[in-house]
Every structure is written in structure tokens, then in C-alpha cells.
Design a protein around this motif. Structure first.
Motif, PDB file in Angstrom:
ATOM      1  N   LEU A   1       0.830  -1.202   0.000  1.00  0.00           N
ATOM      2  CA  LEU A   1       0.000   0.000   0.000  1.00  0.00           C
ATOM      3  C   LEU A   1       0.867   1.255   0.000  1.00  0.00           C
ATOM      4  O   LEU A   1       0.580   2.217  -0.731  1.00  0.00           O
ATOM      5  N   THR A   2       1.923   1.255   0.799  1.00  0.00           N
ATOM      6  CA  THR A   2       2.824   2.407   0.828  1.00  0.00           C
ATOM      7  C   THR A   2       3.441   2.657  -0.540  1.00  0.00           C
ATOM      8  O   THR A   2       3.530   3.802  -1.006  1.00  0.00           O
ATOM      9  N   THR A   3       3.832   1.592  -1.216  1.00  0.00           N
ATOM     10  CA  THR A   3       4.413   1.721  -2.550  1.00  0.00           C
ATOM     11  C   THR A   3       3.398   2.253  -3.546  1.00  0.00           C
ATOM     12  O   THR A   3       3.697   3.134  -4.362  1.00  0.00           O
ATOM     13  N   ARG A   4       2.166   1.723  -3.492  1.00  0.00           N
ATOM     14  CA  ARG A   4       1.127   2.180  -4.418  1.00  0.00           C
ATOM     15  C   ARG A   4       0.792   3.653  -4.198  1.00  0.00           C
ATOM     16  O   ARG A   4       0.612   4.409  -5.153  1.00  0.00           O
ATOM     17  N   LEU A   5       0.702   4.065  -2.938  1.00  0.00           N
ATOM     18  CA  LEU A   5       0.374   5.462  -2.639  1.00  0.00           C
ATOM     19  C   LEU A   5       1.502   6.397  -3.069  1.00  0.00           C
ATOM     20  O   LEU A   5       1.248   7.503  -3.555  1.00  0.00           O
ATOM     21  N   LYS A   6       2.738   5.957  -2.895  1.00  0.00           N
ATOM     22  CA  LYS A   6       3.863   6.781  -3.336  1.00  0.00           C
ATOM     23  C   LYS A   6       3.843   6.952  -4.843  1.00  0.00           C
ATOM     24  O   LYS A   6       4.064   8.055  -5.365  1.00  0.00           O
ATOM     25  N   PHE A   7       3.569   5.879  -5.570  1.00  0.00           N
ATOM     26  CA  PHE A   7       3.494   5.962  -7.029  1.00  0.00           C
ATOM     27  C   PHE A   7       2.320   6.825  -7.463  1.00  0.00           C
ATOM     28  O   PHE A   7       2.431   7.610  -8.417  1.00  0.00           O
TER      29      PHE A   7
ATOM     30  N   ALA B   1     -11.846  12.943  -5.716  1.00  0.00           N
ATOM     31  CA  ALA B   1     -11.075  12.117  -6.648  1.00  0.00           C
ATOM     32  C   ALA B   1      -9.919  11.432  -5.936  1.00  0.00           C
ATOM     33  O   ALA B   1      -9.648  10.242  -6.150  1.00  0.00           O
ATOM     34  N   CYS B   2      -9.225  12.177  -5.059  1.00  0.00           N
ATOM     35  CA  CYS B   2      -8.111  11.584  -4.313  1.00  0.00           C
ATOM     36  C   CYS B   2      -8.600  10.527  -3.327  1.00  0.00           C
ATOM     37  O   CYS B   2      -7.923   9.518  -3.102  1.00  0.00           O
ATOM     38  N   ALA B   3      -9.774  10.753  -2.733  1.00  0.00           N
ATOM     39  CA  ALA B   3     -10.335   9.757  -1.816  1.00  0.00           C
ATOM     40  C   ALA B   3     -10.633   8.454  -2.562  1.00  0.00           C
ATOM     41  O   ALA B   3     -10.338   7.357  -2.062  1.00  0.00           O
ATOM     42  N   LEU B   4     -11.194   8.560  -3.754  1.00  0.00           N
ATOM     43  CA  LEU B   4     -11.471   7.357  -4.554  1.00  0.00           C
ATOM     44  C   LEU B   4     -10.161   6.707  -5.012  1.00  0.00           C
ATOM     45  O   LEU B   4     -10.061   5.476  -5.075  1.00  0.00           O
ATOM     46  N   GLY B   5      -9.149   7.531  -5.305  1.00  0.00           N
ATOM     47  CA  GLY B   5      -7.848   6.987  -5.659  1.00  0.00           C
ATOM     48  C   GLY B   5      -7.208   6.253  -4.499  1.00  0.00           C
ATOM     49  O   GLY B   5      -6.616   5.182  -4.674  1.00  0.00           O
ATOM     50  N   HIS B   6      -7.325   6.820  -3.308  1.00  0.00           N
ATOM     51  CA  HIS B   6      -6.789   6.169  -2.103  1.00  0.00           C
ATOM     52  C   HIS B   6      -7.479   4.828  -1.859  1.00  0.00           C
ATOM     53  O   HIS B   6      -6.820   3.832  -1.535  1.00  0.00           O
ATOM     54  N   LYS B   7      -8.794   4.797  -2.036  1.00  0.00           N
ATOM     55  CA  LYS B   7      -9.533   3.534  -1.855  1.00  0.00           C
ATOM     56  C   LYS B   7      -9.089   2.500  -2.886  1.00  0.00           C
ATOM     57  O   LYS B   7      -8.937   1.312  -2.561  1.00  0.00           O
ATOM     58  N   ALA B   8      -8.852   2.932  -4.112  1.00  0.00           N
ATOM     59  CA  ALA B   8      -8.387   2.006  -5.146  1.00  0.00           C
ATOM     60  C   ALA B   8      -7.015   1.440  -4.780  1.00  0.00           C
ATOM     61  O   ALA B   8      -6.748   0.246  -4.987  1.00  0.00           O
ATOM     62  N   CYS B   9      -6.140   2.277  -4.227  1.00  0.00           N
ATOM     63  CA  CYS B   9      -4.832   1.781  -3.764  1.00  0.00           C
ATOM     64  C   CYS B   9      -5.016   0.735  -2.667  1.00  0.00           C
ATOM     65  O   CYS B   9      -4.344  -0.295  -2.657  1.00  0.00           O
ATOM     66  N   ARG B  10      -5.918   1.006  -1.733  1.00  0.00           N
ATOM     67  CA  ARG B  10      -6.188   0.044  -0.664  1.00  0.00           C
ATOM     68  C   ARG B  10      -6.753  -1.256  -1.207  1.00  0.00           C
ATOM     69  O   ARG B  10      -6.574  -2.323  -0.597  1.00  0.00           O
ATOM     70  N   ASP B  11      -7.427  -1.185  -2.342  1.00  0.00           N
ATOM     71  CA  ASP B  11      -8.001  -2.380  -2.964  1.00  0.00           C
ATOM     72  C   ASP B  11      -7.016  -3.064  -3.906  1.00  0.00           C
ATOM     73  O   ASP B  11      -7.413  -3.867  -4.754  1.00  0.00           O
TER      74      ASP B  11
ATOM     75  N   ARG C   1      -5.140  -1.780  -6.349  1.00  0.00           N
ATOM     76  CA  ARG C   1      -5.172  -1.327  -7.737  1.00  0.00           C
ATOM     77  C   ARG C   1      -4.119  -0.237  -7.930  1.00  0.00           C
ATOM     78  O   ARG C   1      -3.844   0.543  -7.026  1.00  0.00           O
ATOM     79  N   SER C   2      -3.560  -0.172  -9.124  1.00  0.00           N
ATOM     80  CA  SER C   2      -2.566   0.859  -9.422  1.00  0.00           C
ATOM     81  C   SER C   2      -3.275   2.164  -9.781  1.00  0.00           C
ATOM     82  O   SER C   2      -4.255   2.170 -10.520  1.00  0.00           O
ATOM     83  N   VAL C   3      -2.767   3.266  -9.237  1.00  0.00           N
ATOM     84  CA  VAL C   3      -3.392   4.577  -9.391  1.00  0.00           C
ATOM     85  C   VAL C   3      -2.302   5.598  -9.712  1.00  0.00           C
ATOM     86  O   VAL C   3      -1.167   5.489  -9.245  1.00  0.00           O
ATOM     87  N   LEU C   4      -2.659   6.601 -10.517  1.00  0.00           N
ATOM     88  CA  LEU C   4      -1.744   7.698 -10.810  1.00  0.00           C
ATOM     89  C   LEU C   4      -2.531   8.988 -10.926  1.00  0.00           C
ATOM     90  O   LEU C   4      -3.550   9.044 -11.620  1.00  0.00           O
ATOM     91  N   TYR C   5      -2.050  10.021 -10.222  1.00  0.00           N
ATOM     92  CA  TYR C   5      -2.719  11.327 -10.211  1.00  0.00           C
ATOM     93  C   TYR C   5      -1.907  12.346 -11.013  1.00  0.00           C
ATOM     94  O   TYR C   5      -0.676  12.393 -10.910  1.00  0.00           O
ATOM     95  N   HIS C   6      -2.606  13.157 -11.800  1.00  0.00           N
ATOM     96  CA  HIS C   6      -1.967  14.268 -12.504  1.00  0.00           C
ATOM     97  C   HIS C   6      -2.928  15.452 -12.575  1.00  0.00           C
ATOM     98  O   HIS C   6      -4.128  15.273 -12.837  1.00  0.00           O
TER      99      HIS C   6
END
Length: 253
Positions: free
Chosen positions: A56-62, A116-126, A128-133
């Protein structure tokens, strides 16, 4: 006598969670009452939890999410036009497995980026790979990448993540290069991955922002037709928060 060598061997094998649990068990006499299988189970559970946390830490950092937001903290009581049923489906995340999109629109200050970031955070917890721009900076990055040979690699990165968040879309009319970049990104992702777009501009005016009828049709066809929509309304959350703080301060004086 074998305690320290065992601990060191676990660490050497990369089983840091088990090593920590092993030391905790060694120092806790209460665990002597547990059976061998139960103590091994605790070691394995700790290792699994440790690995989940690292992933999870790795996914959130990415993901590089702009805001630290969680779906559990979303304020559904303040009137913003959030459909609770739609939001619950978005939180569940099945739409990402179906490669559908999500469009979050509304005036400034309503919390579009935060949602959007909250949904991205949930996807990371699930898992899933996520990227924000932010869209303006993404176009700048693509222009630089085109000049130094990284363009194809950046497009590949944007295309392969399971959830791409494009924040602050539509702040200005796109130029020719930006239109082509956006079409390339969405074409790579269409039917293969999901995209969240946030914008102050209503969806019906996105053609005007794109600035080219033909490319506008192609871009919106890949983005809009299978998208869930959150159209936020009401008062700015910043104003609402400032007023609440002022009332709290007045009450405490």
C-alpha cells in the motif's frame, strides 16, 4: 540460544513481519499457553499484514495523490448534490474492473479534487494501481518528454495504470499538441482502464474546451459515454469550513 540466529535468518529471508512477531512472542510469556499451530499462525498473519502495508505504501507513493483523503471521511451531510447510491458504487470499485470512467464536475471549492483523491486512495487500498496528474502540468510534462525522448515511455505509464486521475481539466482551451496528447492517453486506456476527470466546466461544454469538433468527438466518445457522474452543487466547502471554525471559536470565547 537459537533465538537470535532465528531472528536474523528471518530478516535475511525478507520475512521482517515474522521476525518482529517472533521477537514479540519471545518477550511475551502469556503466549506460552498457545499451541504451536497458533503461534505459527500469528507469525504468518503478521508477515501478511506487513507485506500488505508495504504494498500500500508503494502504491500510494506511485499514485502521488494531491491530497490525503479517505472515502470514510467524505462529508455526505453537507448539501453538495452527491448521490449516495452513486458514491457507494464508486467506493465499491467494481466500475474500475469494468474499465468505466468517472466525471466529477462543479464550481471551485466544492471538493472535486478531494473526492477524486479519496477514490484513488480507496483504489490503492483495494490493490489497484493509481496515478494522479493535474492536467495543466501533465501537458507540460508531455511537451518536455516529447523533446527529450521520454514521450513514449510516459504514455505507456499513463496507459497501463488501472485508475488515472486527471484533475483540473478544462482550465483553458487546448492547443493542437494537447488535443493529440489527450486523445493518445484516452485511446490507450479506452476499454482497458478507468479514468477520473475533475472539472469546473460542465460536461456539455467540454467540446468548446477541446477546440476541435472532430477530435472533440473522438476524445469525448472514449471518456464520457461509459462514465459515472458526480455533479457537485452548493456552497464552497472552504467557505463552509471557515464559517464552522468561526462559529466554534465564537462558542469557545
Amino acid at each position: 540460544m537459537l533465538t537470535h540466529p532465528t531472528h536474523e535468518r528471518l530478516v535475511a529471508l525478507g520475512l521482517t513481519g515474522m521476525a518482529k512477531a517472533f521477537e514479540e512472542q519471545r518477550r511475551s510469556p502469556d503466549l506460552d499457553a498457545l499451541s504451536f499451530e497458533e503461534r505459527i499462525g500469528l507469525l504468518v498473519d503478521r508477515e501478511a499484514a506487513e507485506r500488505d502495508t508495504k504494498r500500500l505504501t508503494t502504491r500510494l507513493k506511485f499514485a502521488a495523490l494531491r491530497q490525503s483523503a479517505c472515502v470514510e471521511d467524505v462529508d455526505l451531510r453537507t448539501p453538495r448534490g452527491i448521490d449516495r447510491a452513486v458514491f457507494a458504487r464508486l467506493v465499491a470499485g467494481d466500475w474500475i474492473d469494468r474499465h468505466e470512467n468517472c466525471l466529477v464536475t462543479g464550481a471551485t471549492g466544492l471538493g472535486k479534487s478531494w473526492l477524486a483523491c479519496a477514490l484513488g486512495h480507496k483504489a490503492c487500498r483495494d490493490n489497484r494501481s493509481v496515478l494522479y496528474h493535474r492536467v495543466p502540468r501533465l501537458f507540460e510534462a508531455l511537451a518536455l518528454a516529447r523533446g527529450d525522448g521520454r514521450y513514449g515511455r510516459l504514455l505507456k505509464t499513463l496507459g497501463r495504470v488501472q485508475l488515472l486521475i486527471l484533475d483540473d481539466w478544462g482550465l483553458s482551451v487546448l492547443n493542437a499538441a494537447e488535443r493529440r496528447d489527450l486523445l493518445e492517453i484516452l485511446d490507450d486506456r479506452h476499454g482497458r482502464a478507468s479514468t477520473i476527470v475533475t472539472s469546473q466546466i460542465p460536461v456539455q461544454h467540454w467540446h468548446d474546451v477541446i477546440g476541435d469538433p472532430t477530435l472533440g468527438d473522438a476524445i469525448l466518445d472514449r471518456l464520457v459515454h461509459n462514465a459515472h457522474r458526480l455533479q457537485l452543487t452548493g456552497e464552497s466547502m472552504r467557505k463552509h469550513s471557515a464559517r464552522a471554525h468561526a462559529l466554534d471559536a465564537a462558542a469557545n470565547t
